[in-house]
Design a protein around this motif. Structure first.
Motif, PDB file in Angstrom:
ATOM      1  N   ILE A  21       0.773  -1.570   0.069  1.00 32.70           N
ATOM      2  CA  ILE A  21      -0.249  -0.351  -0.187  1.00 32.70           C
ATOM      3  C   ILE A  21       1.426   0.871  -0.120  1.00 32.70           C
ATOM      4  N   ARG A  22       0.915   2.130  -1.228  1.00 33.21           N
ATOM      5  CA  ARG A  22       2.583   2.915  -1.650  1.00 33.21           C
ATOM      6  C   ARG A  22       1.780   4.281  -0.381  1.00 33.21           C
ATOM      7  N   SER A  23       0.193   4.285   0.373  1.00 30.41           N
ATOM      8  CA  SER A  23       0.107   5.350   0.566  1.00 30.41           C
ATOM      9  C   SER A  23      -0.067   5.140   2.467  1.00 30.41           C
ATOM     10  N   ASP A  24       0.732   3.884   2.718  1.00 29.74           N
ATOM     11  CA  ASP A  24       1.255   3.173   3.947  1.00 29.74           C
ATOM     12  C   ASP A  24       2.357   3.403   4.485  1.00 29.74           C
ATOM     13  N   ASN A  25       2.383   5.157   4.636  1.00 33.82           N
ATOM     14  CA  ASN A  25       4.395   5.711   4.903  1.00 33.82           C
ATOM     15  C   ASN A  25       4.718   5.460   6.451  1.00 33.82           C
ATOM     16  N   ARG A  26       4.422   4.679   7.090  1.00 32.15           N
ATOM     17  CA  ARG A  26       4.699   4.391   7.926  1.00 32.15           C
ATOM     18  C   ARG A  26       5.792   3.736   8.174  1.00 32.15           C
ATOM     19  N   ILE A  27       6.576   4.329   9.084  1.00 29.59           N
ATOM     20  CA  ILE A  27       7.989   3.382   8.777  1.00 29.59           C
ATOM     21  C   ILE A  27       8.412   2.111   9.110  1.00 29.59           C
ATOM     22  N   GLU A  28       7.672   1.115   9.796  1.00 32.26           N
ATOM     23  CA  GLU A  28       7.665  -0.177   9.890  1.00 32.26           C
ATOM     24  C   GLU A  28       7.105  -0.590   8.519  1.00 32.26           C
ATOM     25  N   ASN A  29       6.168  -0.105   8.026  1.00 31.37           N
ATOM     26  CA  ASN A  29       6.119  -0.502   6.315  1.00 31.37           C
ATOM     27  C   ASN A  29       6.568  -0.707   5.707  1.00 31.37           C
ATOM     28  N   LEU A  30       8.308   0.518   5.757  1.00 33.24           N
ATOM     29  CA  LEU A  30       8.913   1.106   5.231  1.00 33.24           C
ATOM     30  C   LEU A  30      10.393  -0.211   4.334  1.00 33.24           C
ATOM     31  N   GLU A  31      10.971  -0.155   3.900  1.00 33.97           N
ATOM     32  CA  GLU A  31      12.385  -1.174   3.528  1.00 33.97           C
ATOM     33  C   GLU A  31      12.946  -0.096   2.988  1.00 33.97           C
ATOM     34  N   LEU A  32      14.239  -0.149   2.831  1.00 37.17           N
ATOM     35  CA  LEU A  32      15.047   1.008   1.877  1.00 37.17           C
ATOM     36  C   LEU A  32      15.908  -0.679   1.113  1.00 37.17           C
ATOM     37  N   PHE A  33      15.627  -0.080  -0.034  1.00 38.06           N
ATOM     38  CA  PHE A  33      16.566  -0.615  -1.237  1.00 38.06           C
ATOM     39  C   PHE A  33      17.020  -0.023  -1.427  1.00 38.06           C
TER      40      PHE A  33
END
Length: 81
Positions: A21-33
């Motif tokens: 979900i691209r609108s879910d920008n909580r840090i726990e939902n993000l990974e840096l690639f």
């Protein structure tokens, strides 16, 4: 993600939304690639691999100046959130 890491993304970096979900920008939902080599790898996996290489081959790391750089990086990362 940029707020979390304290800088702009590099050109070869992208942010992956774990749940899709691209609108879910909580840090726990993000990974840096990082996609500098190949289709992309998680930065945390690359760091784990780098640590493994440096500890497996300490003489090569020392000869390349890796230990000095690693100490500086670790010292700087202590200031990160």
């Amino acid at each position: 993600m940029m707020q979390h890491i304290g800088r702009d993304l590099l050109p070869e970096e992208t942010v992956h939304h774990i749940n899709g979900i691209r609108s879910d920008n909580r840090i726990e939902n993000l990974e840096l690639f990082n996609s500098r080599h190949g289709p992309g790898q998680r930065v945390v996996d690359k760091v784990d691999f780098a640590i493994e290489i440096l500890t497996t081959y300490p003489a090569f790391a020392k000869a390349a100046g890796g230990w000095k750089n690693l100490v500086e990086i670790v010292h700087l990362s202590d200031a990160l959130p």
